[in-house]
Design a protein around this motif. Structure first.
Motif: not given
Length: 146
Positions: A79-89
């Motif tokens: 999994l090449r993940m971009t910048w993570l944040y906490n959210g509901q989506r």
């Protein structure tokens, strides 16, 4: 690992991935999902690429687990993940290896949803490296939260 169906690795380092692969061979486990980083192939598109490189440096995508996984005989998903944040989506875009990486952000819940989709067979990714980002974050210069 003995008796497990799949390994989930939330750490990205080539040397440690090689140790995990060896342990998987010893225990007969064939499937692994590894949480990794974007830009392992230089695939991040502008204008986000310049910001991402400035923030993470050039060396972040060197010595990653994908190198060991691609050389292995395992059924992997990287999994090449971009910048993570906490959210509901929970929505995500998944781009295959070789496609431009366009998105600047994604929620942790969306990553968890992707992992669940792989585990439950809603996604059929095998020996794959997929880029993950949030729909609507394409072509941004940086994540909204930064």
């Amino acid at each position: 690992m003995q008796g497990q169906d799949i390994v989930y690795m939330n750490f990205d380092d080539k040397a440690i991935t090689e140790l995990v692969i060896t342990a998987m061979h010893q225990t007969g486990i064939r499937r692994i999902i590894q949480a990794g980083v974007l830009s392992v192939y230089g695939e991040v598109a502008e204008p986000f690429a310049a910001w991402n490189t400035r923030m993470m440096g050039e060396a972040v995508a060197k010595g990653c687990g994908i190198e060991a996984l691609e050389a292995s005989d395992l059924d992997y998903v990287y999994l090449r993940m971009t910048w993570l944040y906490n959210g509901q989506r929970r929505e995500y875009v998944a781009s295959p290896k070789g496609a431009p990486f366009l998105g600047a952000q994604v929620t942790r819940k969306a990553i968890a949803q992707c992992v669940l989709d792989i585990l439950t067979g809603k996604r059929e990714d095998h020996r794959a490296s997929i880029g993950l980002w949030e729909p609507g974050s394409e072509y941004k210069t940086k994540p909204d939260f930064y």
